[in-house]
Design a protein around this motif. Structure first.
Motif, PDB file in Angstrom:
ATOM      1  N   GLY A   1       0.882  -1.309  -0.048  1.00  0.00           N
ATOM      2  CA  GLY A   1      -0.009  -0.016   0.098  1.00  0.00           C
ATOM      3  C   GLY A   1       1.032   1.326  -0.029  1.00  0.00           C
TER       4      GLY A   1
ATOM      5  N   THR B   1       1.731   3.307  -2.149  1.00  0.00           N
ATOM      6  CA  THR B   1       0.971   4.545  -2.815  1.00  0.00           C
ATOM      7  C   THR B   1      -0.115   5.092  -2.199  1.00  0.00           C
ATOM      8  OG1 THR B   1      -0.236   3.109  -4.132  1.00  0.00           O
ATOM      9  CG2 THR B   1       1.986   3.861  -5.261  1.00  0.00           C
ATOM     10  N   GLY B   2      -0.434   4.340  -1.138  1.00  0.00           N
ATOM     11  CA  GLY B   2      -1.766   4.980  -0.323  1.00  0.00           C
ATOM     12  C   GLY B   2      -1.621   5.779   0.887  1.00  0.00           C
ATOM     13  N   THR B   3      -2.557   6.066   1.597  1.00  0.00           N
ATOM     14  CA  THR B   3      -2.618   6.914   2.682  1.00  0.00           C
ATOM     15  C   THR B   3      -1.317   6.721   3.815  1.00  0.00           C
ATOM     16  OG1 THR B   3      -4.666   7.666   2.449  1.00  0.00           O
ATOM     17  CG2 THR B   3      -3.742   7.992   4.430  1.00  0.00           C
TER      18      THR B   3
ATOM     19  N   GLY C   1       0.412   3.729   3.846  1.00  0.00           N
ATOM     20  CA  GLY C   1       1.911   3.111   3.360  1.00  0.00           C
ATOM     21  C   GLY C   1       2.717   4.165   3.104  1.00  0.00           C
TER      22      GLY C   1
ATOM     23  N   ARG D   1       1.733  -0.549  -9.926  1.00  0.00           N
ATOM     24  CA  ARG D   1       2.203   0.159 -11.081  1.00  0.00           C
ATOM     25  C   ARG D   1       3.533   1.090 -10.492  1.00  0.00           C
ATOM     26  NH1 ARG D   1      -3.170   0.125 -11.945  1.00  0.00           N
ATOM     27  NH2 ARG D   1      -3.336   1.164  -9.897  1.00  0.00           N
TER      28      ARG D   1
ATOM     29  N   TYR E   1      -1.916  -8.351  -5.252  1.00  0.00           N
ATOM     30  CA  TYR E   1      -2.106  -9.301  -4.385  1.00  0.00           C
ATOM     31  C   TYR E   1      -3.002 -10.663  -5.255  1.00  0.00           C
ATOM     32  CZ  TYR E   1      -1.481  -6.520  -0.439  1.00  0.00           C
ATOM     33  OH  TYR E   1      -0.693  -5.827   0.668  1.00  0.00           O
ATOM     34  N   ALA E   2      -3.568 -10.180  -6.237  1.00  0.00           N
ATOM     35  CA  ALA E   2      -4.228 -10.941  -7.236  1.00  0.00           C
ATOM     36  C   ALA E   2      -3.530 -11.717  -8.043  1.00  0.00           C
ATOM     37  CB  ALA E   2      -5.108 -10.138  -8.267  1.00  0.00           C
TER      38      ALA E   2
ATOM     39  N   VAL F   1      -0.941  -3.672   4.198  1.00  0.00           N
ATOM     40  CA  VAL F   1      -2.283  -3.149   3.949  1.00  0.00           C
ATOM     41  C   VAL F   1      -2.885  -3.813   2.874  1.00  0.00           C
ATOM     42  CG1 VAL F   1      -3.443  -0.769   3.022  1.00  0.00           C
ATOM     43  CG2 VAL F   1      -1.464  -0.633   4.504  1.00  0.00           C
TER      44      VAL F   1
ATOM     45  N   LEU G   1      -2.369  -3.461   9.073  1.00  0.00           N
ATOM     46  CA  LEU G   1      -3.582  -2.328   9.349  1.00  0.00           C
ATOM     47  C   LEU G   1      -4.803  -2.841   9.016  1.00  0.00           C
ATOM     48  CD1 LEU G   1      -3.854   0.727   9.321  1.00  0.00           C
ATOM     49  CD2 LEU G   1      -4.236   0.838   6.968  1.00  0.00           C
TER      50      LEU G   1
ATOM     51  N   HIS H   1     -11.338  -8.379   7.578  1.00  0.00           N
ATOM     52  CA  HIS H   1     -10.040  -7.813   8.374  1.00  0.00           C
ATOM     53  C   HIS H   1     -10.144  -8.913   9.672  1.00  0.00           C
ATOM     54  CE1 HIS H   1      -8.852  -3.942   7.129  1.00  0.00           C
ATOM     55  NE2 HIS H   1      -9.934  -3.357   6.993  1.00  0.00           N
TER      56      HIS H   1
HETATM   57  N1  NAP Z   1     -10.231   5.468   5.893  1.00  0.00           N
HETATM   58  C1  NAP Z   1     -10.378   5.212   6.989  1.00  0.00           C
HETATM   59  O1  NAP Z   1     -11.079   6.237   7.674  1.00  0.00           O
HETATM   60  C2  NAP Z   1      -9.795   3.928   7.560  1.00  0.00           C
HETATM   61  C3  NAP Z   1     -10.255   3.774   9.055  1.00  0.00           C
HETATM   62  C4  NAP Z   1      -9.927   2.676   9.772  1.00  0.00           C
HETATM   63  C5  NAP Z   1      -9.062   1.625   8.914  1.00  0.00           C
HETATM   64  N2  NAP Z   1      -9.066   1.921   7.629  1.00  0.00           N
HETATM   65  C6  NAP Z   1      -8.285   0.737   6.640  1.00  0.00           C
HETATM   66  O2  NAP Z   1      -7.363   1.103   6.000  1.00  0.00           O
HETATM   67  C7  NAP Z   1      -6.968   0.300   4.747  1.00  0.00           C
HETATM   68  C8  NAP Z   1      -6.784   1.281   3.864  1.00  0.00           C
HETATM   69  O3  NAP Z   1      -5.244   1.804   4.178  1.00  0.00           O
HETATM   70  P1  NAP Z   1      -4.854   3.339   3.456  1.00  0.00           P
HETATM   71  O4  NAP Z   1      -5.721   4.340   3.407  1.00  0.00           O
HETATM   72  O5  NAP Z   1      -3.427   3.467   4.142  1.00  0.00           O
HETATM   73  O6  NAP Z   1      -4.662   2.661   1.747  1.00  0.00           O
HETATM   74  P2  NAP Z   1      -5.234   3.511   0.763  1.00  0.00           P
HETATM   75  O7  NAP Z   1      -4.906   4.796   0.749  1.00  0.00           O
HETATM   76  O8  NAP Z   1      -6.616   3.171   0.603  1.00  0.00           O
HETATM   77  O9  NAP Z   1      -4.493   2.790  -0.564  1.00  0.00           O
HETATM   78  C9  NAP Z   1      -4.707   1.391  -1.121  1.00  0.00           C
HETATM   79  C10 NAP Z   1      -3.460   0.834  -1.410  1.00  0.00           C
HETATM   80  O10 NAP Z   1      -3.553  -0.600  -1.720  1.00  0.00           O
HETATM   81  C11 NAP Z   1      -2.861  -1.005  -2.988  1.00  0.00           C
HETATM   82  N3  NAP Z   1      -3.588  -1.809  -3.441  1.00  0.00           N
HETATM   83  C12 NAP Z   1      -4.909  -1.917  -3.925  1.00  0.00           C
HETATM   84  N4  NAP Z   1      -5.167  -3.125  -4.678  1.00  0.00           N
HETATM   85  C13 NAP Z   1      -3.923  -3.724  -4.550  1.00  0.00           C
HETATM   86  C14 NAP Z   1      -3.737  -5.217  -5.121  1.00  0.00           C
HETATM   87  N5  NAP Z   1      -4.328  -5.758  -5.766  1.00  0.00           N
HETATM   88  N6  NAP Z   1      -2.337  -5.507  -4.783  1.00  0.00           N
HETATM   89  C15 NAP Z   1      -1.631  -4.770  -4.226  1.00  0.00           C
HETATM   90  N7  NAP Z   1      -1.809  -3.740  -3.560  1.00  0.00           N
HETATM   91  C16 NAP Z   1      -2.991  -3.170  -3.886  1.00  0.00           C
HETATM   92  C17 NAP Z   1      -3.045   0.567  -3.715  1.00  0.00           C
HETATM   93  O11 NAP Z   1      -1.685   0.375  -4.319  1.00  0.00           O
HETATM   94  P3  NAP Z   1      -1.490   0.359  -5.978  1.00  0.00           P
HETATM   95  O12 NAP Z   1      -2.947   1.139  -6.516  1.00  0.00           O
HETATM   96  O13 NAP Z   1      -0.383   1.495  -6.188  1.00  0.00           O
HETATM   97  O14 NAP Z   1      -1.286  -0.925  -6.388  1.00  0.00           O
HETATM   98  C18 NAP Z   1      -2.663   1.396  -2.662  1.00  0.00           C
HETATM   99  O15 NAP Z   1      -1.389   1.881  -2.323  1.00  0.00           O
HETATM  100  C19 NAP Z   1      -8.291  -0.418   4.464  1.00  0.00           C
HETATM  101  O16 NAP Z   1      -7.968  -1.764   4.804  1.00  0.00           O
HETATM  102  C20 NAP Z   1      -9.133   0.294   5.505  1.00  0.00           C
HETATM  103  O17 NAP Z   1     -10.322  -0.484   5.946  1.00  0.00           O
HETATM  104  C21 NAP Z   1      -9.361   3.117   6.830  1.00  0.00           C
END
Ligand code: NAP
Length: 256
Positions: free
Chosen positions: A10, A12-14, A16, A36, A47-48, A66, A93, A111
């Motif tokens: 993750g 590229t995400g929040t 990570g 990417r 993951y797929a 993540v 996470l 989860h």
């Molecule tokens: N937002 C909230 O308020 C909140 C609160 C509590 C818990 N959460 C949990 O936090 C998690 C999300 O974390 P985040 O916000 O840090 O991430 P995020 O910003 O949602 O980013 C998702 C990440 O997952 C990667 N990803 C998506 N599909 C993938 C795949 N098939 N294989 C590999 N990587 C993949 C994406 O990478 P690429 O696209 O670059 O591959 C991206 O870096 C969720 O599980 C959510 O339940 C969120």
């Protein structure tokens, strides 16, 4: 102290992205997993496509996990590949309320299954279960699924700081942290603070929790019932300092 390569999924995400930057600032060896790759320290992983995880994990000692795909099979694939690669520690996470029951439904069963797999993995582990992220207020417009009910909204920088502490020391092994900020605030209250900091209103659109992905419904209805109006001391326990306030986050991150 664990030395060696860290794999940040993750990346590229929040969270990570923040974990990667904190580790780099400490001079650690870091690889960021993404589907990417664009940066020199990125590695391809999806993951797929479990075969892609093998290369991503080569030489890795600890993983920030993540999945964000609502599919525990993805966590299981990562864990299997991590064990094979000799990884020593996983910091996963998850989310607050995971596994609780509401109106006959289990909250976030994906989860729950993944957290249990991490705990049973035989590796060192820490599970992070944050409340709502302050960064949800960066959407334009902000989508409010929880009405006027309050939540222990957390700065994702605090989540990342706990993740880094758990990745780099033994001190947090076997811990499940419910991570919240220092106060409970509703989405309209958060928008009001952010609007004050920006000097202009933050648009908020109310949305019906029953109209979103059904898999979120139990958790949203649990929050709508006021059950997430909770503050814990887990950030302080993990970091030895209080969590960031929403206003501080708004001033340092949300000011655009
Ligand atoms: N937002 C909230 O308020 C909140 C609160 C509590 C818990 N959460 C949990 O936090 C998690 C999300 O974390 P985040 O916000 O840090 O991430 P995020 O910003 O949602 O980013 C998702 C990440 O997952 C990667 N990803 C998506 N599909 C993938 C795949 N098939 N294989 C590999 N990587 C993949 C994406 O990478 P690429 O696209 O670059 O591959 C991206 O870096 C969720 O599980 C959510 O339940 C969120």
């Amino acid at each position: 102290m664990l030395t060696g390569m860290y794999l940040i999924t993750g990346a590229t995400g929040t969270t990570g992205g923040l974990v990667r930057e904190l580790l780099l600032a400490r001079g650690e060896a870091v690889r960021g997993m993404t589907r990417r790759p664009t940066r020199p320290d990125d590695v391809h992983g999806d993951y797929a496509d479990p075969a892609s995880l093998v290369g991503a994990l080569d030489g890795v000692k600890a993983v920030y996990l993540v999945t964000a795909t609502m599919n525990a099979d993805h966590d299981l694939a990562l864990l299997a590949a991590a064990r094979e690669a000799g990884v020593r520690r996983i910091v996963r996470l998850s989310a607050i309320a995971t596994g609780e029951r509401w109106e006959g439904e289990v909250i976030a069963p994906w989860h729950l299954a993944a957290d249990e797999a991490v705990r049973d993995s035989g590796l060192g582990w820490t599970v992070l279960r944050p409340s709502a992220f302050a960064t949800n207020l960066l959407r334009d417009p902000v989508v409010n699924l929880t009405g006027d009910t309050r939540q222990g909204v957390i700065d994702p920088r605090d989540v990342a700081a706990v993740a880094v502490a758990a990745l780099t020391t033994d001190d947090h092994d076997g811990q499940v942290y419910d991570l919240t900020g220092p106060e409970v605030l509703s989405v309209p209250e958060q928008a009001a603070v952010l609007g004050e900091v920006r000097g202009r209103p933050v648009p908020v659109v109310d949305a019906d929790p029953d109209a979103v992905d059904a898999r979120w419904r139990a958790g949203l209805r649990w929050a709508l019932a006021g059950r997430n109006a909770v503050v814990t001391d887990h950030v302080s326990r993990a970091l030895g300092r209080p969590p960031t306030t929403f206003r501080q986050w708004a001033e340092e991150v949300g000011r655009w």
